[in-house]
Design an enzyme around this catalytic site. Structure first.
Site, PDB file in Angstrom:
ATOM      1  N   GLY A  31       0.641  -1.226   0.015  1.00 21.84           N
ATOM      2  CA  GLY A  31      -0.026  -0.164   0.020  1.00 21.84           C
ATOM      3  C   GLY A  31       0.819   1.250  -0.048  1.00 21.84           C
ATOM      4  O   GLY A  31       2.011   1.440  -0.422  1.00 21.84           O
ATOM      5  N   HIS A  37       4.906   2.284  -7.881  1.00 23.70           N
ATOM      6  CA  HIS A  37       3.812   1.184  -8.032  1.00 23.70           C
ATOM      7  C   HIS A  37       3.093   1.356  -9.417  1.00 23.70           C
ATOM      8  O   HIS A  37       2.924   0.401 -10.106  1.00 23.70           O
ATOM      9  CB  HIS A  37       2.699   1.242  -6.917  1.00 23.70           C
ATOM     10  CG  HIS A  37       3.429   0.999  -5.618  1.00 23.70           C
ATOM     11  ND1 HIS A  37       3.680   1.830  -4.640  1.00 23.70           N
ATOM     12  CD2 HIS A  37       4.058   0.089  -4.996  1.00 23.70           C
ATOM     13  CE1 HIS A  37       3.918   1.353  -3.484  1.00 23.70           C
ATOM     14  NE2 HIS A  37       4.238   0.304  -3.657  1.00 23.70           N
ATOM     15  N   GLN A  61       7.433  -9.603   8.173  1.00 20.78           N
ATOM     16  CA  GLN A  61       8.532  -9.263   7.546  1.00 20.78           C
ATOM     17  C   GLN A  61       9.161  -7.977   7.982  1.00 20.78           C
ATOM     18  O   GLN A  61      10.140  -7.220   7.526  1.00 20.78           O
ATOM     19  CB  GLN A  61       8.573  -8.962   5.943  1.00 20.78           C
ATOM     20  CG  GLN A  61       7.488  -7.810   5.525  1.00 20.78           C
ATOM     21  CD  GLN A  61       7.433  -7.846   4.031  1.00 20.78           C
ATOM     22  OE1 GLN A  61       6.586  -8.557   3.440  1.00 20.78           O
ATOM     23  NE2 GLN A  61       8.105  -6.603   3.405  1.00 20.78           N
ATOM     24  N   GLY A 149       9.803  -4.104  -8.416  1.00 20.72           N
ATOM     25  CA  GLY A 149      10.710  -3.073  -8.711  1.00 20.72           C
ATOM     26  C   GLY A 149      12.465  -3.555  -8.474  1.00 20.72           C
ATOM     27  O   GLY A 149      12.542  -4.175  -7.410  1.00 20.72           O
ATOM     28  N   GLU A 150      13.221  -3.067  -9.340  1.00 15.95           N
ATOM     29  CA  GLU A 150      14.544  -3.211  -9.157  1.00 15.95           C
ATOM     30  C   GLU A 150      15.228  -2.474  -8.012  1.00 15.95           C
ATOM     31  O   GLU A 150      16.247  -2.709  -7.393  1.00 15.95           O
ATOM     32  CB  GLU A 150      15.417  -3.039 -10.227  1.00 15.95           C
ATOM     33  CG  GLU A 150      15.092  -4.212 -11.228  1.00 15.95           C
ATOM     34  CD  GLU A 150      15.860  -4.092 -12.546  1.00 15.95           C
ATOM     35  OE1 GLU A 150      16.418  -2.818 -12.769  1.00 15.95           O
ATOM     36  OE2 GLU A 150      15.995  -4.973 -13.508  1.00 15.95           O
ATOM     37  N   ASP A 152      13.926  -2.884  -4.866  1.00 17.47           N
ATOM     38  CA  ASP A 152      14.527  -3.950  -4.020  1.00 17.47           C
ATOM     39  C   ASP A 152      14.971  -5.040  -4.623  1.00 17.47           C
ATOM     40  O   ASP A 152      14.359  -6.317  -4.825  1.00 17.47           O
ATOM     41  CB  ASP A 152      13.060  -4.482  -3.394  1.00 17.47           C
ATOM     42  CG  ASP A 152      12.466  -3.276  -2.661  1.00 17.47           C
ATOM     43  OD1 ASP A 152      12.710  -2.945  -1.380  1.00 17.47           O
ATOM     44  OD2 ASP A 152      11.456  -2.497  -3.139  1.00 17.47           O
ATOM     45  N   SER A 187       9.629   5.251  -3.133  1.00 21.89           N
ATOM     46  CA  SER A 187       9.582   4.553  -1.810  1.00 21.89           C
ATOM     47  C   SER A 187       8.272   5.105  -0.973  1.00 21.89           C
ATOM     48  O   SER A 187       8.046   6.167  -0.859  1.00 21.89           O
ATOM     49  CB  SER A 187      10.610   4.233  -1.291  1.00 21.89           C
ATOM     50  OG  SER A 187      10.260   3.601   0.195  1.00 21.89           O
ATOM     51  N   SER A 188       7.359   4.138  -0.608  1.00 20.84           N
ATOM     52  CA  SER A 188       6.422   4.502   0.280  1.00 20.84           C
ATOM     53  C   SER A 188       6.903   5.189   1.612  1.00 20.84           C
ATOM     54  O   SER A 188       6.304   6.062   2.260  1.00 20.84           O
ATOM     55  CB  SER A 188       5.641   3.265   0.961  1.00 20.84           C
ATOM     56  OG  SER A 188       4.789   2.567  -0.419  1.00 20.84           O
TER      57      SER A 188
END
Length: 282
Positions: A31, A37, A61, A149-150, A152, A187-188
């Site tokens: 989210g 995203h 996680q 996504g790269e 991560d 990033s969120s």
């Protein structure tokens, strides 16, 4: 746009689309959706008739309870953000009970060493949590292809290994890092940065670019020492780790080898907000 909250409903939805010979892409998220995203969703829509976006803040996680508590939960805003895709995008937003039942804990995985470096060193158990939740979600959604996504990059390799281990019938595709105009990786967590921190965090991108520029002419040790010094001299960011690794197995670079590909990886803190980024350097 559909919003589905149970695994029974998502299975029925997918079954109906399969009867129509439709293909399905999948973008798993926690989210707090942003343009990064959206870029994954658009990759999915280029290759599939429909895309399912899961929104689930996965408790297994997070090795830091405070980080889990503070992680943004914005389902209504996320649904509005995805509204432009109309019926081609469906949200799957299960509860922890729906995903884990009464057993909210991770399965133990052997990812052949890629889980114990970098993020694995600093976030013990993190990748077991990632693997466990994705194993559940992949089985709920049963997509043809899932997009990651790269940013991560280590997680991307973990997910590819997970699919091998669990013998899951889907393709895993990595998509380029989506960056803000100033280079900061989307990033969120960026939503938690102050305007000043957002500006200061571009330092990470500048460092990665300089490492890429110097990679052919300087040793890995020289580059590591230089990065460490740059962060020590920066009062706004605290370096957690910097590494140059082989893209296939994430082993740290000791001696450059021809025909091998390498990436540079950084994790750093702006205040209490942890940011990661990486870049292909050859």
């Amino acid at each position: 746009m559909n919003l589905i909250k149970t695994k029974t409903e998502i299975a029925n939805y997918v079954s109906e689309k399969r009867k129509q010979k439709s293909s399905i892409g999948f973008v798993p998220t926690m989210g707090a959706l942003h343009q990064g995203h959206a870029s994954l969703i658009e990759y999915g829509l280029q290759h599939h008739d429909y895309v399912i976006v899961s929104i689930f803040v996965n408790p297994t996680q997070f090795n830091n309870a405070s980080d889990l508590e503070k992680y943004p939960r914005t389902l209504d805003k996320d649904a509005s953000f995805l509204g432009k895709y109309k019926d081609r995008v469906t949200i799957y937003a299960p509860t922890a009970q729906e995903v884990y039942g009464d057993n909210v804990q991770s399965k133990q995985y052997n990812f052949k060493g890629i889980e114990v470096v970098m993020e694995g060193t600093h976030r013990p158990g993190h990748f077991d949590g990632v693997g466990t939740v994705l194993n559940h979600l992949f089985r709920h959604v049963n997509p043809d292809e899932a997009f990651f996504g790269e940013k991560d990059f280590q997680q991307l390799l973990i997910v590819k290994k997970l699919v091998e281990i669990e013998k899951l019938p889907l393709k895993i595709t990595g998509c380029p890092i989506h960056r803000q105009e100033n280079g900061l990786a989307m990033s969120s967590r960026n939503a938690r940065l102050t305007p000043q921190q957002l500006e200061e965090a571009t330092f990470i991108y500048k460092i990665l670019n300089q490492v890429k520029e110097d990679f052919d002419s300087k040793s890995a040790k020289t580059l590591r020492d230089w990065v460490t010094t740059q962060f020590k001299n920066n009062p706004h960011l605290r370096l957690e780790y910097f590494e140059i690794s082989n893209v296939k197995n994430l082993r740290p670079l000791s001696r450059k080898r021809t025909h091998q590909k390498y990436r540079a990886f950084i994790a750093a803190f702006a205040g209490e907000i942890r940011l990661i980024d990486n870049m292909a350097i050859n």
